[in-house]
Design an enzyme around this catalytic site. Sequence first.
Site, PDB file in Angstrom:
ATOM      1  N   THR A   1       3.823 -16.020 -29.665  1.00  0.00           N
ATOM      2  CA  THR A   1       5.093 -16.317 -30.326  1.00  0.00           C
ATOM      3  C   THR A   1       5.635 -17.681 -29.918  1.00  0.00           C
ATOM      4  O   THR A   1       6.322 -18.334 -30.707  1.00  0.00           O
ATOM      5  CB  THR A   1       6.127 -15.224 -30.006  1.00  0.00           C
ATOM      6  OG1 THR A   1       5.537 -13.947 -30.224  1.00  0.00           O
ATOM      7  CG2 THR A   1       7.344 -15.339 -30.887  1.00  0.00           C
TER       8      THR A   1
ATOM      9  N   LYS B   1      10.512 -12.070 -25.407  1.00  0.00           N
ATOM     10  CA  LYS B   1       9.650 -13.167 -25.880  1.00  0.00           C
ATOM     11  C   LYS B   1      10.230 -13.832 -27.121  1.00  0.00           C
ATOM     12  O   LYS B   1      10.001 -15.028 -27.346  1.00  0.00           O
ATOM     13  CB  LYS B   1       8.225 -12.663 -26.115  1.00  0.00           C
ATOM     14  CG  LYS B   1       8.074 -11.591 -27.195  1.00  0.00           C
ATOM     15  CD  LYS B   1       7.773 -12.153 -28.564  1.00  0.00           C
ATOM     16  CE  LYS B   1       7.718 -11.066 -29.613  1.00  0.00           C
ATOM     17  NZ  LYS B   1       7.440 -11.613 -30.968  1.00  0.00           N
TER      18      LYS B   1
END
Length: 333
Positions: A248, A191
């Site tokens: 994120t 991620k």
Amino acid sequence: MTDFQTIGVIGAGAWGTALAQTAAKAGRDVLIWSFEQDVADVINNKHENTIFLPDVVLEPSIAAVTAMADLDVCDAVLAVAPAQHLRGTLEKFAPFARRGLPIILCAKGIEQSSLSMMTQVLGETIPSAIPAVLSGPSFAIDTAQGLPTAVTLACKDEAIGTALIEALGTPRFRPYLATDLIGAEIGGAVKNVLAIGCGIVEGRGLGKSAHAALIARGFAEMTRLALALGARRETLAGLCGLGDLVLTCSSPQSRNMSCGLALGRGVHLDDILGSRRSVTEGVASAPAVVALAKRHGVEMPICEAVDDILAGRTSVEDAIEALLARPFTLESA
């Protein structure tokens, strides 16, 4: 069951300090190891980490140390050193780690030199430790300020995992138990790379539709790699995969997304990193993620594009055009 009363935290950056704070709020005695003497001094003297997590008054049960030997009294340890420095940090701690000590890995990345996951690094440096992984959508400042946060705590031993959750959890910091350590690790590592890509999309002004598409197709890449390594699909659909990816990739508060934003606006990578004291994990993880995927025959075009941009092998514009020119295919492919 072991009473995890004394918790050690290795790493006094923003996330390490935030985890120390939430452990203290859960009623634990906390020792936080700092590499920098000035950070330890300010934590002990002012009850604040003015360098990495300013404006947060730390609990009085947190004490900072600079000697690894001081952590030998801990019932469990949170290892929060950056991924590329974790091996060296654990090697320093190894002489003071008792057999069967639970070590919760909080770094999100893949070691560049070996393509090892953090659990593999732990197994090679402190083989007698009980590994666990803490990962999920959690900004340090939110956690430190007591804003509601939910994360994954992965541990193969469910009894120990449950005891760790009881020791660290609070009504506002909610760990959910999993037993799939690989899935928890891959979600956290990949991620960060995808967040740089999302930042580039935003910085280039490509629109919210492109942003959403990158998250969805990036999640497909993350899942493919995790499954190839033996993870379970449901782990990636949880907090440590999809949850962390959404956070994120959706906030400039993320060091990785803000790095991508600056790249998309034409700022040179060296200038971005040179202005920061904290580590941007996705920059170091990108080549490792791509190499690991190639080793296992997994196609990850978005991560490859991000890696090429970071390495200077292609421009932002050329990388975008190459992705958009890819052949149409089944969504499940």
